[in-house]
Scaffold this active site. Structure first.
Site, PDB file in Angstrom:
ATOM      1  N   CYS A 167     -16.817  -8.986   5.985  1.00  0.00           N
ATOM      2  CA  CYS A 167     -15.575  -9.434   6.622  1.00  0.00           C
ATOM      3  C   CYS A 167     -15.159  -8.364   7.609  1.00  0.00           C
ATOM      4  O   CYS A 167     -14.920  -7.211   7.222  1.00  0.00           O
ATOM      5  CB  CYS A 167     -14.476  -9.664   5.584  1.00  0.00           C
ATOM      6  SG  CYS A 167     -12.869  -9.944   6.368  1.00  0.00           S
TER       7      CYS A 167
ATOM      8  N   LYS B  52       0.821  -7.914  11.693  1.00  0.00           N
ATOM      9  CA  LYS B  52       0.618  -7.922  13.137  1.00  0.00           C
ATOM     10  C   LYS B  52      -0.264  -9.100  13.540  1.00  0.00           C
ATOM     11  O   LYS B  52      -0.002  -9.801  14.510  1.00  0.00           O
ATOM     12  CB  LYS B  52       0.006  -6.584  13.533  1.00  0.00           C
ATOM     13  CG  LYS B  52      -1.073  -6.615  14.563  1.00  0.00           C
ATOM     14  CD  LYS B  52      -0.541  -6.251  15.926  1.00  0.00           C
ATOM     15  CE  LYS B  52      -1.625  -6.483  16.931  1.00  0.00           C
ATOM     16  NZ  LYS B  52      -1.716  -6.002  18.135  1.00  0.00           N
TER      17      LYS B  52
ATOM     18  N   CYS C 101     -11.603  -6.888   6.865  1.00  0.00           N
ATOM     19  CA  CYS C 101     -11.547  -5.918   5.755  1.00  0.00           C
ATOM     20  C   CYS C 101     -12.447  -4.717   6.034  1.00  0.00           C
ATOM     21  O   CYS C 101     -12.341  -3.695   5.369  1.00  0.00           O
ATOM     22  CB  CYS C 101     -12.020  -6.524   4.445  1.00  0.00           C
ATOM     23  SG  CYS C 101     -11.052  -7.902   3.856  1.00  0.00           S
TER      24      CYS C 101
ATOM     25  N   CYS D  35     -12.486 -15.206   3.437  1.00  0.00           N
ATOM     26  CA  CYS D  35     -11.816 -14.002   2.945  1.00  0.00           C
ATOM     27  C   CYS D  35     -10.362 -14.373   2.651  1.00  0.00           C
ATOM     28  O   CYS D  35      -9.684 -14.912   3.528  1.00  0.00           O
ATOM     29  CB  CYS D  35     -11.867 -12.899   4.005  1.00  0.00           C
ATOM     30  SG  CYS D  35     -10.642 -11.612   3.715  1.00  0.00           S
TER      31      CYS D  35
ATOM     32  N   HIS E  87      -7.934 -12.568   5.253  1.00  0.00           N
ATOM     33  CA  HIS E  87      -8.003 -12.839   6.698  1.00  0.00           C
ATOM     34  C   HIS E  87      -8.259 -14.301   7.033  1.00  0.00           C
ATOM     35  O   HIS E  87      -8.222 -14.689   8.200  1.00  0.00           O
ATOM     36  CB  HIS E  87      -9.057 -11.931   7.347  1.00  0.00           C
ATOM     37  CG  HIS E  87      -8.679 -10.485   7.230  1.00  0.00           C
ATOM     38  ND1 HIS E  87      -9.106  -9.691   6.194  1.00  0.00           N
ATOM     39  CD2 HIS E  87      -7.863  -9.727   7.991  1.00  0.00           C
ATOM     40  CE1 HIS E  87      -8.579  -8.485   6.330  1.00  0.00           C
ATOM     41  NE2 HIS E  87      -7.818  -8.483   7.398  1.00  0.00           N
TER      42      HIS E  87
ATOM     43  N   LYS F  61       3.020 -13.390   4.635  1.00  0.00           N
ATOM     44  CA  LYS F  61       3.080 -11.928   4.713  1.00  0.00           C
ATOM     45  C   LYS F  61       3.375 -11.505   6.150  1.00  0.00           C
ATOM     46  O   LYS F  61       2.796 -12.049   7.092  1.00  0.00           O
ATOM     47  CB  LYS F  61       1.723 -11.354   4.292  1.00  0.00           C
ATOM     48  CG  LYS F  61       1.678  -9.849   4.367  1.00  0.00           C
ATOM     49  CD  LYS F  61       0.278  -9.314   4.123  1.00  0.00           C
ATOM     50  CE  LYS F  61       0.245  -7.819   4.346  1.00  0.00           C
ATOM     51  NZ  LYS F  61      -1.089  -7.270   4.432  1.00  0.00           N
TER      52      LYS F  61
ATOM     53  N   HIS G  32       5.485  -1.635  11.738  1.00  0.00           N
ATOM     54  CA  HIS G  32       6.430  -2.718  11.452  1.00  0.00           C
ATOM     55  C   HIS G  32       7.119  -2.460  10.120  1.00  0.00           C
ATOM     56  O   HIS G  32       6.890  -1.423   9.473  1.00  0.00           O
ATOM     57  CB  HIS G  32       5.765  -4.096  11.563  1.00  0.00           C
ATOM     58  CG  HIS G  32       4.682  -4.372  10.566  1.00  0.00           C
ATOM     59  ND1 HIS G  32       4.912  -4.455   9.220  1.00  0.00           N
ATOM     60  CD2 HIS G  32       3.345  -4.594  10.729  1.00  0.00           C
ATOM     61  CE1 HIS G  32       3.784  -4.731   8.595  1.00  0.00           C
ATOM     62  NE2 HIS G  32       2.806  -4.801   9.488  1.00  0.00           N
TER      63      HIS G  32
ATOM     64  N   HIS H 248       5.060  -1.316   7.042  1.00  0.00           N
ATOM     65  CA  HIS H 248       4.682   0.109   7.038  1.00  0.00           C
ATOM     66  C   HIS H 248       5.916   0.960   6.717  1.00  0.00           C
ATOM     67  O   HIS H 248       5.836   1.926   5.957  1.00  0.00           O
ATOM     68  CB  HIS H 248       4.152   0.550   8.403  1.00  0.00           C
ATOM     69  CG  HIS H 248       3.034  -0.296   8.936  1.00  0.00           C
ATOM     70  ND1 HIS H 248       3.081  -0.893  10.169  1.00  0.00           N
ATOM     71  CD2 HIS H 248       1.848  -0.650   8.391  1.00  0.00           C
ATOM     72  CE1 HIS H 248       1.952  -1.568  10.378  1.00  0.00           C
ATOM     73  NE2 HIS H 248       1.187  -1.438   9.306  1.00  0.00           N
TER      74      HIS H 248
END
Ligand code: MSP
Length: 636
Positions: free
Chosen positions: A125, A297, A128, A142, A145, A294, A17, A20
């Site tokens: 997690c 995905k 992570c 977390c 997440h 943010k 995406h 990246h």
């Protein structure tokens, strides 16, 4: 001189995406810039293919892990050419040489006593793929997440990371450019002010099999980060290949802030344990957000780079990403901002400059580079601004301040556009006596375009190629040589200009009308006090950051300047600041505007907002911010 630049290796649990693409375009641009500076460059990207996440993604796709990683990894390697990204190496952590390397390194670190076996209970997690400390949690979750970690107790292998804590702190302090921008260095130093725990580097095969087996205990596979970070060495043929001795001493990594800790803490301590020098620099950028969130995905709010390229063209995408994000800070993505950049900076400013210059050379100079006569004040001023820009550009590019490098380049673009208006070559051409001056004007303009073509080439390679073809030059010279004035040979044939950027038709955001309903409410006692306003009153005033892209004097007025600003939509604002600021010094500045003011016509020009300034006696000083932000950011 040599350079080695890397991107993170991306997890293959998602298609590529925009996030990246951003890191990879940054690394590609830097690699091209370094090559332009005459350096021997190696640029590496790739995919990270082990771990829980991959197994889960493969399962839900109904594929075996290997089939799945092969397919998604190809999506990454296939995507990059569409963005004109040209890595020298694409590494995969499932490559045989990488697996061997990881095992060799583990054995070495184990043999020297820096890996030990122990029982551990901690908060794990899954997102992570690591244990989190209590301190890292926010409301028990977390922070990345937003899920509660699982309490897990198991036997595992640990890397003695704590042993290298003091060394790492000293290293960071002694090398101010080790982690930049500075805010991330400070974040890591503050993290290191508490004792560092050792790093769990194994996962029992009862829980995970998709990983690299530990060479000294096959009941375990390697923790994905210990495996992944080593890619930066494997890609150089570590330990025996000479690429390793050539490029490792100059390694620079590009990452976003999400993976700062593994890169700033785990990786240097791992390298130290291996007996290697740490990398030279870690360049950390912020997030591309959609709204306040943010782009990722897992949140399903991603923008696909291929779709963007199909809509806007590769160079408009590269330019937008580098121009709209201040490296290190977050930036909001919206399609209006891309269109605004394309229409104003690219089609209007650079595209127009190129096409009208070449068209006029076709018409008035028989399509050839004319000889340069004696240069006058205006010609010398443009030449000088090219030289100034080159120095700034080099410095900003070196330091990953791409938006500022581009601001400096676009100052020259607007100066060159203004130079055409000031010299009015079509008027000069009317009189034979002006021949020499006419030649000089076109030579100066074409030279400016040649230099612009050179500096935009790392950011927009395809546009630079089109410009070079139009100007009849090749671009194999280094920046040092190509940046010197006088590179164009008189007599060189100029081609008919190719359109560099199409103008995109999209309605610009209309300035939002002020909300008036609250004003009609009966006033409470405190509101009746003169000069006091409520929160709601203040909320009605929409203050935004705008970037000035054009400024010109309004004829017959001593006071007024017509400003073109981006906020991020393009607007015209008439400002009474002509006695205090010259148009040239305003280009590229960020100012604060009132964005929802009813449009008004001043001296025949419609003004869509107001610029804020402070009055200090007779002086008028524009209000500004202490750092560059995305145009259109709300001031609250
Ligand atoms: N596999 C690890 C990295 C190992 S490197 C030895 C990983 N992969 S990832 O697929 O999650 O990629 C994270 C990286 O993708 C970020 O550090 C950044 O480079 C890029 N980005 C992903 N989303 C992003 C944004 N929304 N904005 C900017 N960059 C983003 O972590």
């Amino acid at each position: 001189m040599t350079a080695y630049i890397t991107t993170p290796i991306f997890y293959v649990n998602a298609e590529p995406h925009l996030g990246h693409a951003y890191s990879t375009i940054v690394a590609d641009t830097y690699a091209r810039f370094k090559r332009l500076c005459g350096e021997d460059v190696r640029f590496q990207t790739g995919t990270d293919e082990h771990g829980d996440k991959i197994v889960q993604a493969a399962e839900s796709a109904g594929e075996s892990p290997q089939e799945y990683v092969d397919r998604i990894s190809r999506m990454f390697s296939d995507a990059w050419p569409h963005l004109d990204i040209e890595p020298d190496n694409f590494i995969r952590t499932t490559d045989a040489d990488h697996k061997e390397n990881v095992q060799r390194i583990l054995q070495q670190v184990y043999d020297q006593g820096d890996i030990y076996f122990s029982e551990y209970e901690g908060l794990y997690c899954k997102g992570c793929e690591r244990f989190l400390t209590e301190k890292e949690l926010q409301d028990g979750k977390c922070p990345d997440h937003l899920t509660e970690p699982d309490r897990i107790s198991e036997q595992n292998y640990f890397f003695r990371m704590s042993k290298y804590q003091e060394w790492l702190v000293d290293h960071i302090n002694a090398n101010p450019d080790f982690i930049t921008p500075e805010r991330y260095k400070n974040e890591m130093l503050s993290f290191l002010s508490d004792p560092l725990e050792d790093l769990c580097i194994s996962r029992p095969t009862s829980r995970l099999t998709w990983g690299i087996p530990l060479p000294f205990d096959d009941r375990f596979v390697t923790y994905v980060w210990f495996d992944a970070l080593i890619n930066y060495l494997t890609g150089l043929g570590y330990p025996d290949d000479e690429k390793f001795s050539t490029y490792w001493p100059v390694a620079e990594h590009v990452i976003a802030k999400d993976i700062l800790k593994p890169h700033a803490i785990f990786w240097p301590t791992m390298l130290k344990a291996m007996g290697l020098e740490p990398y030279q620099k870690l360049h950390v950028h912020g997030y591309w957000n959609i709204g306040d969130t943010k782009m990722s995905k897992s949140l399903g709010n991603v923008v696909r780079p291929r779709a963007m390229v199909d809509e806007y063209g590769v160079d408009a995408v590269r330019y937008f990403l580098l121009r709209d994000m201040s490296f290190g800070l977050d930036s909001g993505y919206n399609s209006e901002a891309v269109v605004a950049r394309q229409n104003s900076d690219l089609a209007n400013d650079l595209g127009n400059l190129f096409s009208r210059s070449l068209t006029m050379v076709g018409k008035f100079e028989d399509g050839k580079v004319p000889p340069c006569g004696t240069m006058g004040k205006l010609d010398l001023a443009l030449q000088e601004s090219c030289a100034d820009m080159l120095a700034t550009y080099r410095d900003e590019m070196e330091h990953f301040r791409f938006h500022r490098a581009l601001q400096a380049v676009w100052k020259v673009v607007s100066k060159a556009n203004k130079y055409i208006v000031e010299n009015a070559p079509w008027e000069l051409a009317k009189d034979e006596a002006n021949q020499e001056q006419l030649h000089t004007v076109f030579y100066t303009l074409l030279e400016t375009l040649r230099i612009l073509q050179v500096v935009v080439s790392p950011i927009m390679p395809a546009t630079a190629r089109k410009m070079a073809a139009g100007l009849g030059v090749d671009h194999s010279d280094t920046l040092e040589i190509a940046g010197q004035w006088g590179g164009l040979k008189p007599g060189t044939a100029i081609q008919k200009p190719e359109q560099l950027f199409p103008r995109l038709e999209k309605k610009k955001d209309a300035p939002r009308p002020a909300k008036t309903k609250d004003r009609q409410k009966p006033k409470g006692p405190e509101q009746q006090l003169e000069g006091i306003i409520t929160f709601e009153d203040f909320g009605n005033v929409e203050l935004k950051v705008a970037e000035i892209t054009g400024a010109e004097v309004i004829k017959k007025s001593d006071r007024l300047l017509k400003l073109t600003v981006k906020a991020p939509e393009v607007r015209t604002i008439v400002a009474g600041i002509a006695e205090h600021y010259s148009p040239e010094e305003l280009i590229g500045r960020q100012v604060i505007i009132v964005a929802n003011l009813k449009p008004a016509t001043l001296m025949g020009v419609q003004s869509e907002g107001m610029v804020l300034a402070a009055k200090d006696g007779k002086r008028l000083v524009l209000a500004s911010l202490s750092d560059t932000v995305a145009p259109g950011s709300r001031v609250a």
